[in-house]
Design an enzyme around this catalytic site. Structure first.
Site, short mmCIF file in Angstrom:
data_model
loop_
_atom_site.label_atom_id
_atom_site.label_comp_id
_atom_site.label_asym_id
_atom_site.label_seq_id
_atom_site.Cartn_x
_atom_site.Cartn_y
_atom_site.Cartn_z
N LYS A 31 0.84 -1.21 0.00
CA LYS A 31 0.00 0.00 0.00
C LYS A 31 0.87 1.26 0.00
O LYS A 31 0.58 2.20 -0.71
CB LYS A 31 -0.89 -0.04 1.25
N ASN A 32 1.93 1.24 0.82
CA ASN A 32 2.70 2.47 0.98
C ASN A 32 3.70 2.72 -0.14
O ASN A 32 4.45 3.70 -0.09
CB ASN A 32 3.36 2.48 2.37
N ARG A 103 -3.74 10.35 3.40
CA ARG A 103 -2.71 11.39 3.49
C ARG A 103 -2.03 11.63 2.15
O ARG A 103 -1.12 12.45 2.03
CB ARG A 103 -1.68 10.99 4.54
N CYS A 127 -4.59 7.53 9.45
CA CYS A 127 -4.88 6.98 10.77
C CYS A 127 -4.62 8.00 11.87
O CYS A 127 -3.67 8.78 11.80
CB CYS A 127 -4.03 5.74 10.99
N ASP A 321 4.62 0.11 12.06
CA ASP A 321 3.40 -0.58 11.64
C ASP A 321 3.43 -2.08 11.99
O ASP A 321 2.42 -2.77 11.82
CB ASP A 321 3.19 -0.42 10.13
N VAL A 343 8.35 6.36 16.83
CA VAL A 343 8.01 7.08 15.59
C VAL A 343 6.78 7.96 15.79
O VAL A 343 6.78 9.13 15.41
CB VAL A 343 7.80 6.09 14.42
N1 EPU Z 1 6.36 14.27 10.88
C1 EPU Z 1 6.43 15.60 11.24
N2 EPU Z 1 6.22 16.53 10.24
C2 EPU Z 1 5.95 16.20 8.95
C3 EPU Z 1 5.88 14.82 8.62
C4 EPU Z 1 6.08 13.88 9.60
O1 EPU Z 1 6.70 15.94 12.39
O2 EPU Z 1 5.76 17.10 8.12
C5 EPU Z 1 6.53 13.23 11.94
C6 EPU Z 1 5.23 12.45 12.17
O3 EPU Z 1 4.35 13.14 13.01
C7 EPU Z 1 5.74 11.16 12.77
C8 EPU Z 1 7.08 10.97 12.06
O4 EPU Z 1 7.45 12.25 11.51
O5 EPU Z 1 5.95 11.30 14.14
C9 EPU Z 1 7.08 9.95 10.96
O6 EPU Z 1 6.05 10.23 10.03
P1 EPU Z 1 6.20 9.90 8.48
O7 EPU Z 1 6.16 11.17 7.72
O8 EPU Z 1 7.38 9.00 8.30
O9 EPU Z 1 4.88 9.08 8.22
P2 EPU Z 1 3.92 9.17 6.96
O10 EPU Z 1 4.71 9.37 5.72
O11 EPU Z 1 2.79 10.09 7.26
C10 EPU Z 1 4.07 6.64 6.32
C11 EPU Z 1 3.08 5.52 6.21
C12 EPU Z 1 2.64 5.08 7.58
C13 EPU Z 1 3.87 4.65 8.37
C14 EPU Z 1 4.91 5.79 8.41
C15 EPU Z 1 6.20 5.39 9.09
C16 EPU Z 1 2.00 5.99 4.12
C17 EPU Z 1 0.76 6.39 3.42
N3 EPU Z 1 1.93 5.97 5.46
O12 EPU Z 1 3.35 7.71 6.96
O13 EPU Z 1 1.81 3.96 7.39
O14 EPU Z 1 3.49 4.34 9.69
O15 EPU Z 1 5.20 6.23 7.07
O16 EPU Z 1 6.79 4.32 8.42
O17 EPU Z 1 3.00 5.66 3.51
C18 EPU Z 1 -0.05 2.58 7.68
O18 EPU Z 1 0.26 2.05 6.60
O19 EPU Z 1 -0.95 2.14 8.44
C19 EPU Z 1 0.66 3.80 8.11
C20 EPU Z 1 0.24 4.58 9.10
#
Ligand code: EPU
Length: 452
Positions: A31-32, A103, A127, A321, A343
C-alpha cells in the site's frame, strides 16, 4: 456497499476465537508504495503501468484523486494503467470529495506544480495515531519556490517562478516528507540534496519507479539522497514490491493463534528486522525464495513464547506498523516484554481494548528499555510493558485505526469465545486486500451479522 454507507452493526465482524490459523495467503504490492507510484505517474508525458496492485480502498482514493486531475486510470486484474497526457486542474469541491480519507493528497503538490503551476490540498485523513503534522512537507515546498496560502477550504500552492533544487535536512527521517522531496526534486531546476532522508524499502522502490521514468537519483550513505532535476519524465512499467506490513500481520496472527501460515510473496530482505524479532520471541519461520511461488512460512513451534524488549524505529529498525500485531503476540509470551514506540507519539490507544480482553499491558511516558526519544521529554504514553501469558477472552471491540484494527482481529481470533469487531470496512479495507476471504481460507471462524 461502501464503508461510508454501512451502519455500525453492518460494519462489524463476528469472530469465534480459539482456532489456530492454518494455510496460505498471498500478499500483493505494498500500500505504501503503490499509492506513491500512482502519484509519480502524474509526472510522465506518457502512460504508466503498475503491476501487483492490491484491491484496497487507499488505491481507490488515489484513483479518484488522479481522475479528478484528468488522468485516465484503468484497472485490469491487478494491473493499473494510468494515462496522464491530459492532466488538468481540479476544482476545490471535486478534490474535497477525497478529503479526510488519506494522506496522499499532499504528495500530489510537487507533480501538480510541475504540470500545472498550481495545486490544492484538502484536509488530510489517514490513521489517528498522533498529531501527523505536514510542516516538513510545506517547509520543503516553500524552499523549492512554492507559494503556500491557507484558507478555510484547505491549502493552495502555486509556483510563479517554477521550482528549483534545494539543500534540505529533515528534522526526522519522515517517509512522506522524503517522498515529497523526491517527487518535487526530480523535475526541479538544478540539483537537490536531501539529508536525514527516510530509506524504507518502499522509498527505494519509489526511487526505482522514478529512475525508470528518466530521473537521476543517487542514494548516498548516511541518509543523503541527491536528485539531479531533468526537464521531462516519461511513463514507467513497474511491479510493486510486496507489502511487508501485511506479511508481518499474518505472521503475528499465526503466532498468536498457535497456527502456521505461509505468506506467499513475503520477502526476506525487506523483513529482516521483523524476522529477527519473530525468532527471538520463539516463533519459527522458513523462507522459500522461489521467484513466483515463494514466500515465508511462519508458525508457532508449540513451545512457550519468550518476552523481549523492543523499540520501533525508522528503517532498518523495527517498523512502527509492525508494533501492534507484535504486541498482541507478546500477550502470549511468558514474562515481561517492553515495546518503546519512537516514531508516533500516540500509537498505543488500541491497548485499552486488549486490556478489556484480559491482556496485562501498562503504558508509560518514559522511554523504557532503549534510547531516549523525542516523545519521552514531552510526556506521551509511548512505552508499553506487556506481562504475559494472558488468557484472552472475547469482547466487543471498536477499531481505532488500520493497523490497530488488524491487531484487534488477531486478538479476537486468539481469544476464547465470540467477539464482535466494529469498524472493519471503514478501517481494515484501507490496507488489507480481501482480508475476510483470506481469514476464511485460513480456517478462521468468522461471520457477518445477519442484517434486515
Ligand atoms: N512528521 C512531522 N512533520 C511532517 C511529517 C512527519 O513531524 O511534516 C513526523 C510524524 O508526526 C511522525 C514521524 O514524523 O511522528 C514519521 O512520520 P512519516 O512522515 O514518516 O509518516 P507518513 O509518511 O505520514 C508513512 C506511512 C505510515 C507509516 C509511516 C512510518 C503511508 C501512506 N503511510 O506515513 O503507514 O506508519 O510512514 O513508516 O506511507 C499505515 O500504513 O498504516 C501507516 C500509518
Amino acid at each position: 456497499m461502501s464503508s461510508t454507507d454501512a451502519t455500525p452493526e453492518e460494519d462489524m465482524l463476528i469472530i469465534h476465537g480459539g482456532t489456530p490459523l492454518e494455510g496460505d495467503v498471498t500478499v500483493r504490492g505494498a500500500k505504501n508504495l503503490v499509492s506513491k507510484a500512482m502519484v509519480a505517474a502524474l509526472l510522465g508525458t506518457s502512460p504508466s503501468v503498475l503491476r501487483s496492485v492490491p484491491a484496497i480502498r487507499d488505491v481507490e482514493v488515489v484513483t479518484g484523486l488522479l481522475r479528478v486531475h484528468g488522468v485516465d486510470v484503468e484497472l485490469d486484474g491487478d494491473t493499473l494503467y494510468m494515462d496522464p497526457t491530459s492532466v488538468e486542474s481540479a476544482g476545490v469541491e471535486e478534490i474535497n470529495v477525497h478529503a479526510g480519507t488519506s494522506r496522499i493528497p499532499i504528495l500530489l503538490c510537487g507533480p501538480l506544480l510541475h504540470r500545472l503551476g498550481r495545486a490544492f490540498i484538502p484536509d488530510l485523513g489517514g490513521c489517528n495515531i498522533g498529531g501527523r503534522p505536514i510542516d516538513f512537507h510545506l517547509d520543503a515546498l516553500r524552499e523549492f519556490g512554492a507559494v503556500v496560502e491557507k484558507d478555510a477550504s484547505g491549502t493552495h500552492l502555486s509556483a510563479p517562478n517554477g521550482l528549483h533544487g534545494i539543500r534540505y535536512e529533515l528534522d526526522f527521517p519522515s517517509v512522506g516528507a522524503t517522498e515529497q522531496v523526491l517527487l518535487t526534486a526530480v523535475m526541479a531546476k538544478g540539483t537537490t540534496e536531501l539529508r536525514n532522508a527516510a530509506i524504507e524499502p518502499e522509498i527505494i522502490d519509489l526511487i526505482c519507479v522514478l529512475q525508470k521514468m528518466g530521473a537521476i537519483i543517487k542514494v548516498h550513505t548516511n541518509r543523503v539522497i541527491e536528485i539531479v532535476g531533468v526537464d521531462e519524465l516519461k511513463g514507467y512499467r513497474h511491479r510493486a514490491l510486496p507489502d511487508r506490513i501485511e506479511a508481518a500481520s499474518w505472521a503475528s496472527a499465526a503466532l498468536a493463534t498457535e497456527g502456521s501460515v505461509f505468506v506467499r510473496g513475503a520477502q526476506q530482505a525487506d523483513m529482516m528486522t521483523f524476522l529477527n524479532v519473530f525468532r527471538s520471541i520463539g516463533g519459527a519461520y522458513e523462507v522459500d525464495d522461489d521467484p513466483v511461488e515463494g514466500g515465508i512460512r511462519f508458525w508457532h513451534p508449540g513451545t512457550a513464547l519468550k518476552p523481549v524488549a523492543l523499540e520501533t524505529d525508522v528503517h532498518p529498525g523495527l517498523m512502527t506498523d509492525w508494533q501492534q500485531p507484535i504486541v498482541v503476540a507478546l500477550t502470549q509470551a511468558d514474562g515481561l516484554s517492553i515495546m518503546h514506540e519512537t516514531v508516533y507519539e500516540n500509537r498505543f490507544g488500541y491497548t485499552s481494548e486488549l486490556r478489556r480482553m484480559g491482556a496485562n499491558i501498562e503504558l508509560y511516558s518514559d522511554c523504557l528499555g532503549g534510547t531516549p526519544c523525542r516523545w519521552g521529554r514531552r510526556n506521551f504514553l509511548h512505552s508499553a510493558v506487556i506481562a504475559g501469558p494472558s488468557k484472552l477472552h472475547a469482547a466487543d471491540l471498536q477499531i481505532p485505526d488500520l493497523r490497530a484494527g488488524f491487531s484487534h482481529l488477531i486478538a479476537a481470533m486468539a481469544a476464547e469465545g465470540t467477539s464482535r469487531v466494529y469498524g472493519v470496512d471503514r478501517y481494515i479495507t484501507r490496507g488489507y486486500e480481501n482480508f475476510e476471504e483470506k481469514l476464511l481460507g485460513l480456517g478462521a471462524k468468522i461471520e457477518r451479522p445477519v442484517t434486515k
